[in-house]
Motif scaffolding. Structure first.
Motif, mmCIF file in Angstrom:
data_model
loop_
_atom_site.group_PDB
_atom_site.id
_atom_site.type_symbol
_atom_site.label_atom_id
_atom_site.label_comp_id
_atom_site.label_asym_id
_atom_site.label_seq_id
_atom_site.Cartn_x
_atom_site.Cartn_y
_atom_site.Cartn_z
ATOM 1 N N CYS A 192 0.858 -1.188 0.000
ATOM 2 C CA CYS A 192 0.000 0.000 0.000
ATOM 3 C C CYS A 192 0.896 1.239 0.000
ATOM 4 C CB CYS A 192 -0.906 -0.003 1.231
ATOM 5 S SG CYS A 192 -1.928 1.464 1.419
ATOM 6 N N ILE A 193 0.667 2.146 -0.951
ATOM 7 C CA ILE A 193 1.464 3.369 -1.076
ATOM 8 C C ILE A 193 0.711 4.514 -0.391
ATOM 9 C CG2 ILE A 193 2.528 4.996 -2.684
ATOM 10 C CD1 ILE A 193 2.379 2.685 -4.793
ATOM 11 N N LEU A 194 1.300 5.112 0.616
ATOM 12 C CA LEU A 194 0.681 6.217 1.347
ATOM 13 C C LEU A 194 1.446 7.511 1.089
ATOM 14 C CD1 LEU A 194 -0.074 4.532 4.798
ATOM 15 C CD2 LEU A 194 -1.599 4.802 2.829
ATOM 16 N N ILE A 195 0.706 8.610 1.019
ATOM 17 C CA ILE A 195 1.306 9.933 0.839
ATOM 18 C C ILE A 195 1.509 10.539 2.226
ATOM 19 C CG2 ILE A 195 1.115 12.148 -0.344
ATOM 20 C CD1 ILE A 195 1.028 9.649 -2.163
ATOM 21 N N SER A 196 2.754 10.735 2.596
ATOM 22 C CA SER A 196 3.018 11.206 3.959
ATOM 23 C C SER A 196 4.407 11.804 4.057
ATOM 24 C CB SER A 196 2.884 10.041 4.953
ATOM 25 O OG SER A 196 3.247 10.445 6.255
ATOM 26 N N SER A 197 4.551 12.774 4.954
ATOM 27 C CA SER A 197 5.887 13.244 5.307
ATOM 28 C C SER A 197 6.589 12.154 6.112
ATOM 29 C CB SER A 197 5.801 14.526 6.139
ATOM 30 O OG SER A 197 5.112 14.278 7.351
ATOM 31 N N ARG A 198 7.894 12.243 6.192
ATOM 32 C CA ARG A 198 8.665 11.224 6.914
ATOM 33 C C ARG A 198 8.237 11.153 8.388
ATOM 34 N NH1 ARG A 198 13.195 8.769 5.357
ATOM 35 N NH2 ARG A 198 13.397 10.260 3.641
ATOM 36 N N GLU A 199 7.943 12.322 8.964
ATOM 37 C CA GLU A 199 7.599 12.374 10.389
ATOM 38 C C GLU A 199 6.261 11.716 10.700
ATOM 39 O OE1 GLU A 199 10.411 15.407 9.184
ATOM 40 O OE2 GLU A 199 8.344 14.984 8.515
ATOM 41 N N GLN A 200 5.358 11.659 9.717
ATOM 42 C CA GLN A 200 4.005 11.157 9.958
ATOM 43 C C GLN A 200 3.768 9.751 9.418
ATOM 44 O OE1 GLN A 200 1.253 12.659 11.558
ATOM 45 N NE2 GLN A 200 2.857 13.976 12.368
ATOM 46 N N GLN A 201 4.809 9.092 8.950
ATOM 47 C CA GLN A 201 4.622 7.776 8.329
ATOM 48 C C GLN A 201 4.035 6.755 9.293
ATOM 49 O OE1 GLN A 201 8.329 6.585 6.528
ATOM 50 N NE2 GLN A 201 8.232 8.174 4.932
ATOM 51 N N ASN A 202 4.517 6.706 10.517
ATOM 52 C CA ASN A 202 4.007 5.726 11.487
ATOM 53 C C ASN A 202 2.539 5.986 11.806
ATOM 54 O OD1 ASN A 202 6.475 4.416 11.639
ATOM 55 N ND2 ASN A 202 7.173 5.602 13.406
ATOM 56 N N VAL A 203 2.167 7.269 11.911
ATOM 57 C CA VAL A 203 0.780 7.625 12.227
ATOM 58 C C VAL A 203 -0.147 7.206 11.083
ATOM 59 C CG1 VAL A 203 -0.821 9.527 12.676
ATOM 60 C CG2 VAL A 203 1.465 9.546 13.700
ATOM 61 N N GLU A 204 0.258 7.492 9.842
ATOM 62 C CA GLU A 204 -0.566 7.136 8.688
ATOM 63 C C GLU A 204 -0.688 5.622 8.542
ATOM 64 O OE1 GLU A 204 -2.256 9.351 6.227
ATOM 65 O OE2 GLU A 204 -2.068 10.289 8.200
ATOM 66 N N GLU A 205 0.413 4.913 8.717
ATOM 67 C CA GLU A 205 0.377 3.453 8.622
ATOM 68 C C GLU A 205 -0.551 2.868 9.674
ATOM 69 O OE1 GLU A 205 3.339 -0.408 9.176
ATOM 70 O OE2 GLU A 205 4.170 1.504 8.429
ATOM 71 N N ASP A 206 -0.458 3.383 10.890
ATOM 72 C CA ASP A 206 -1.310 2.882 11.972
ATOM 73 C C ASP A 206 -2.784 3.099 11.646
ATOM 74 O OD1 ASP A 206 -1.613 1.981 14.912
ATOM 75 O OD2 ASP A 206 -2.703 3.875 14.861
ATOM 76 N N TYR A 207 -3.131 4.255 11.092
ATOM 77 C CA TYR A 207 -4.531 4.541 10.776
ATOM 78 C C TYR A 207 -5.049 3.615 9.685
ATOM 79 C CZ TYR A 207 -8.747 6.920 9.294
ATOM 80 O OH TYR A 207 -10.052 7.200 8.957
ATOM 81 N N TYR A 208 -4.285 3.463 8.600
ATOM 82 C CA TYR A 208 -4.747 2.624 7.490
ATOM 83 C C TYR A 208 -4.785 1.145 7.881
ATOM 84 C CZ TYR A 208 -5.118 6.208 3.920
ATOM 85 O OH TYR A 208 -5.533 7.278 3.178
ATOM 86 N N LYS A 209 -3.882 0.744 8.744
ATOM 87 C CA LYS A 209 -3.822 -0.666 9.140
ATOM 88 C C LYS A 209 -4.877 -0.987 10.198
ATOM 89 C CE LYS A 209 0.200 -2.558 9.703
ATOM 90 N NZ LYS A 209 1.538 -2.873 10.284
ATOM 91 N N ASN A 210 -4.913 -0.218 11.269
ATOM 92 C CA ASN A 210 -5.731 -0.580 12.424
ATOM 93 C C ASN A 210 -7.125 0.017 12.422
ATOM 94 O OD1 ASN A 210 -3.615 -2.112 13.616
ATOM 95 N ND2 ASN A 210 -2.653 -0.214 14.305
ATOM 96 N N THR A 211 -7.338 1.122 11.693
ATOM 97 C CA THR A 211 -8.676 1.720 11.635
ATOM 98 C C THR A 211 -9.422 1.315 10.364
ATOM 99 O OG1 THR A 211 -7.951 3.620 12.950
ATOM 100 C CG2 THR A 211 -9.987 3.878 11.691
ATOM 101 N N LEU A 212 -8.746 1.418 9.208
ATOM 102 C CA LEU A 212 -9.400 1.076 7.951
ATOM 103 C C LEU A 212 -9.277 -0.390 7.579
ATOM 104 C CD1 LEU A 212 -8.536 4.179 5.728
ATOM 105 C CD2 LEU A 212 -10.549 3.769 7.145
ATOM 106 N N GLY A 213 -8.292 -1.089 8.150
ATOM 107 C CA GLY A 213 -8.175 -2.525 7.921
ATOM 108 C C GLY A 213 -7.290 -2.935 6.769
ATOM 109 N N PHE A 214 -6.424 -2.033 6.280
ATOM 110 C CA PHE A 214 -5.495 -2.397 5.208
ATOM 111 C C PHE A 214 -4.387 -3.281 5.793
ATOM 112 C CE2 PHE A 214 -7.703 1.041 3.354
ATOM 113 C CZ PHE A 214 -7.500 1.010 1.989
#
Length: 297
Positions: A192-214
């Motif tokens: 899964c390709i996410l658009i994110s700054s380096r500082e926010q990568q962990n936050v975005e990954e956590d949201y897509y994985k644990n909230t949206l179910g990717f």
């Protein structure tokens, strides 16, 4: 009849006391009584029936009180808006939007707003959801266009634009590209390709994985163009949302809806701003954007 007299009258009724209303307005009890009497004389009808230290409202007083409250709120809004529009700092509009946003309507709204209000300087920034939230919280932007990830807060105006469908963009060489739609289970073996700054990568990954179910692995791009090039190169799939009119797919990309439990995944998109910072320009830009987008169902 003066607005000050209307304000005194409403204070007396709200406090149910001439004494408390006088203290609240920093005048003497005799002065506030004289103002109410002058108001009654001006109207030519009694508003209050006085009984020693108690009082009640006449039918005319009830009517006048109920309408006064609304008028005083409108006058205060008018005063506040006038003061804000008179300040140099208000002649700018600072807008934040999601780094992964690709709809055309934001561009159209900016163009229309600039043409209508050329005196307003527009400043644009983009970021992840959390970056935009921090900008709004610390006052470095006036409003943000972003997805809803939190419960609505009473401190903000939560202006809902639309519920938009979730899609993936992937290479025509990907085996999934021939399907009519994809499920989260289908996507687990594709990064899964996410658009994110380096500082926010962990936050975005956590949201897509644990909230949206990717599921599966995650790759990151600094901006939307880089993410689309990664998808064209068949490095993974890029999640996108139909916030308005998306650009054409292009010859090397297929865009497919994402389904979960037999239905397309939907996301709630909103414009947010702090209630205390509400002004005419914020509301006008939001109304233009809402008109250009399809209304919420």
């Amino acid at each position: 009849m003066l607005l000050r007299q209307m304000k005194y009258f409403v204070s007396v009724v709200d406090c149910n006391s001439f004494t408390e209303a006088a203290e609240q307005n920093y005048i003497s009890q005799s002065a506030i009584s004289q103002q109410i009497q002058a108001l009654e004389k001006d109207l030519g009808v009694p508003l209050i029936i006085r009984r020693n230290r108690r009082f009640s409202l006449t039918p005319a007083g009830e009517y006048f009180y109920n309408h006064c409250k609304g008028i005083l709120v409108e006058v205060e809004d008018l005063r506040r808006e006038t003061v804000q529009l008179g300040k140099d700092s208000e002649l700018q509009l600072r807008i934040g939007y999601l780094r992964c946003y690709s709809g055309q309507e934001l561009h159209e709204a900016l163009a229309e707003f600039s043409q209508t209000y050329p005196e307003v300087s527009i400043h644009i920034i983009n970021g992840t959801h959390e970056e935009l939230y921090d900008h709004l919280r610390f006052g470095t932007v006036d409003l943000v266009l972003t997805d809803q990830r939190r419960a609505f807060s009473d401190e903000y105006v939560n202006y809902q634009l639309l519920k938009c469908g979730c899609y993936v963009e992937l290479s025509t060489h990907n085996r999934l590209s021939s399907q009519e739609y994809v499920t989260l289970k289908d996507l687990r073996s594709t990064p899964c390709i996410l658009i994110s700054s380096r500082e926010q990568q962990n936050v975005e990954e956590d949201y897509y994985k644990n909230t949206l179910g990717f599921g599966g692995n995650f790759l990151f791009a600094e901006n939307l163009e880089e993410g689309r090039l990664m998808a064209v190169g068949n490095r993974g799939f890029l999640p996108v949302e139909s916030v308005g009119t998306l650009p054409p797919e292009g010859p090397a990309i297929h865009r497919l809806p994402i389904y979960r439990n037999g239905k397309q995944i939907l996301r709630n998109y909103c414009v947010f701003w702090r209630k205390e910072q509400t002004n005419y320009y914020i509301e006008e830009f939001t109304n233009i954007l809402h008109r250009l987008l399809k209304p919420i169902e």
